[in-house]
Design a protein around this motif. Structure first.
Motif, mmCIF file in Angstrom:
data_model
loop_
_atom_site.group_PDB
_atom_site.id
_atom_site.type_symbol
_atom_site.label_atom_id
_atom_site.label_comp_id
_atom_site.label_asym_id
_atom_site.label_seq_id
_atom_site.Cartn_x
_atom_site.Cartn_y
_atom_site.Cartn_z
ATOM 1 N N SER A 4 0.849 -1.200 0.000
ATOM 2 C CA SER A 4 0.000 0.000 0.000
ATOM 3 C C SER A 4 0.879 1.242 0.000
ATOM 4 O O SER A 4 2.068 1.202 0.349
ATOM 5 C CB SER A 4 -0.911 0.022 1.235
ATOM 6 O OG SER A 4 -0.163 0.251 2.404
ATOM 7 N N ALA A 5 0.259 2.359 -0.381
ATOM 8 C CA ALA A 5 0.977 3.636 -0.378
ATOM 9 C C ALA A 5 1.351 4.039 1.046
ATOM 10 O O ALA A 5 2.388 4.663 1.268
ATOM 11 C CB ALA A 5 0.113 4.713 -1.026
ATOM 12 N N ARG A 6 0.541 3.673 2.005
ATOM 13 C CA ARG A 6 0.827 3.989 3.414
ATOM 14 C C ARG A 6 2.125 3.312 3.864
ATOM 15 O O ARG A 6 2.931 3.911 4.577
ATOM 16 C CB ARG A 6 -0.349 3.534 4.279
ATOM 17 C CG ARG A 6 -0.169 3.787 5.744
ATOM 18 C CD ARG A 6 -0.496 5.213 6.066
ATOM 19 N NE ARG A 6 -0.356 5.440 7.492
ATOM 20 C CZ ARG A 6 0.119 6.533 8.007
ATOM 21 N NH1 ARG A 6 0.469 7.526 7.238
ATOM 22 N NH2 ARG A 6 0.219 6.675 9.296
ATOM 23 N N LEU A 7 2.332 2.078 3.453
ATOM 24 C CA LEU A 7 3.570 1.380 3.811
ATOM 25 C C LEU A 7 4.786 2.018 3.143
ATOM 26 O O LEU A 7 5.865 2.068 3.737
ATOM 27 C CB LEU A 7 3.461 -0.098 3.455
ATOM 28 C CG LEU A 7 2.447 -0.894 4.280
ATOM 29 C CD1 LEU A 7 2.340 -2.318 3.756
ATOM 30 C CD2 LEU A 7 2.825 -0.880 5.750
ATOM 31 N N PHE A 9 5.029 5.210 2.486
ATOM 32 C CA PHE A 9 5.271 6.424 3.271
ATOM 33 C C PHE A 9 5.984 6.106 4.585
ATOM 34 O O PHE A 9 6.926 6.795 4.961
ATOM 35 C CB PHE A 9 3.960 7.163 3.547
ATOM 36 C CG PHE A 9 4.148 8.319 4.482
ATOM 37 C CD1 PHE A 9 4.819 9.460 4.073
ATOM 38 C CD2 PHE A 9 3.681 8.251 5.782
ATOM 39 C CE1 PHE A 9 5.017 10.514 4.942
ATOM 40 C CE2 PHE A 9 3.886 9.299 6.653
ATOM 41 C CZ PHE A 9 4.552 10.441 6.234
ATOM 42 N N LEU A 10 5.543 5.071 5.274
ATOM 43 C CA LEU A 10 6.196 4.702 6.533
ATOM 44 C C LEU A 10 7.664 4.347 6.305
ATOM 45 O O LEU A 10 8.535 4.723 7.095
ATOM 46 C CB LEU A 10 5.458 3.553 7.200
ATOM 47 C CG LEU A 10 4.091 3.911 7.781
ATOM 48 C CD1 LEU A 10 3.373 2.668 8.280
ATOM 49 C CD2 LEU A 10 4.213 4.933 8.884
ATOM 50 N N GLN A 45 4.097 12.890 1.788
ATOM 51 C CA GLN A 45 2.794 12.243 1.875
ATOM 52 C C GLN A 45 1.921 12.599 0.673
ATOM 53 O O GLN A 45 1.275 11.737 0.092
ATOM 54 C CB GLN A 45 2.112 12.698 3.164
ATOM 55 C CG GLN A 45 1.283 11.682 3.829
ATOM 56 C CD GLN A 45 0.843 12.160 5.207
ATOM 57 O OE1 GLN A 45 0.998 13.309 5.579
ATOM 58 N NE2 GLN A 45 0.295 11.249 5.965
ATOM 59 N N CYS A 49 3.986 9.682 -1.831
ATOM 60 C CA CYS A 49 3.560 8.453 -1.159
ATOM 61 C C CYS A 49 2.051 8.322 -1.032
ATOM 62 O O CYS A 49 1.564 7.534 -0.219
ATOM 63 C CB CYS A 49 4.196 8.376 0.231
ATOM 64 S SG CYS A 49 5.993 8.358 0.168
ATOM 65 N N SER A 50 1.297 9.064 -1.808
ATOM 66 C CA SER A 50 -0.158 8.899 -1.799
ATOM 67 C C SER A 50 -0.551 7.950 -2.929
ATOM 68 O O SER A 50 0.228 7.713 -3.856
ATOM 69 C CB SER A 50 -0.856 10.244 -1.975
ATOM 70 O OG SER A 50 -0.602 10.759 -3.265
ATOM 71 N N GLU A 51 -1.740 7.432 -2.829
ATOM 72 C CA GLU A 51 -2.221 6.492 -3.851
ATOM 73 C C GLU A 51 -2.220 7.128 -5.250
ATOM 74 O O GLU A 51 -1.694 6.530 -6.201
ATOM 75 C CB GLU A 51 -3.625 6.023 -3.452
ATOM 76 C CG GLU A 51 -4.060 4.715 -4.060
ATOM 77 C CD GLU A 51 -3.278 3.516 -3.542
ATOM 78 O OE1 GLU A 51 -2.930 2.670 -4.375
ATOM 79 O OE2 GLU A 51 -3.012 3.426 -2.336
#
Length: 178
Positions: A4-7, A9-10, A45, A49-51
């Motif tokens: 995922s995009a969240r991963l 970003f992390l 973000q 790193c966003s979708e």
């Protein structure tokens, strides 16, 4: 590979974001504007790193691969264009939003505002100066608290009214015994 995009970003936040107070984006082909740390986090973000940013990067890589197979000319770099209210959008993104729509700002005309404020001030004075009035107003405590939570001008006077009711109740019942 990340699921995922969240991963993504992390990972970027933990592994690649400089710990200094000011830095520039290290992403390939990104503008090298020096930003404060949390501004850089927001930039990462939003733009990398966003979708939607990940999809756009994938489409650019796909188009670049197709273009290189046909003709090997480098694509020109286009600078990022920010909307005029980009700063306000960044601030609002993390601001607290009202949980219920009925507590949001209400459009109130001058006459209704005056009537509501006058009524709230009268109730506050009744609760302050009359014990009988406090008991009668206490019956409507739930309605008063609901209106106090709204964003109308009378909410302050209503909160004073409820405070007067609570003071009376605490004095008449005395200290709690456990």
């Amino acid at each position: 590979c990340f699921s995922s995009a969240r991963l993504v970003f992390l990972h970027v936040f933990k592994q690649h974001l400089p710990k200094t107070t000011e830095s520039s984006c290290q992403w390939t082909s990104c503008e090298k504007l020096v930003r404060k740390r949390w501004s850089l986090v927001s930039h990462m973000q939003d733009h990398h790193c966003s979708e939607p940013a990940m999809r756009a990067a994938f489409q650019r890589r796909l188009a670049s691969a197709q273009q290189q197979s046909n003709v090997s000319t480098p694509a020109p770099h286009q600078p990022m264009i920010y909307p005029p209210d980009a700063a306000m959008q960044a601030i609002r993104r993390f601001s607290i939003k009202q949980p219920y729509a009925e507590f949001a700002e209400q459009r109130e005309g001058p006459v209704s505002k005056h009537i509501r404020l006058t009524a709230a001030l009268i109730l506050r004075n009744i609760c302050h100066f009359s014990s009988v009035g406090r008991r009668l107003v206490k019956r409507h405590e739930q309605d008063l608290s609901y209106n106090m939570m709204s964003a109308v001008e009378a909410s302050t006077a209503l909160s004073h009214c409820l405070w007067e009711i609570m003071q009376c109740c605490e004095q008449s019942s005395g200290p709690l015994k456990i």
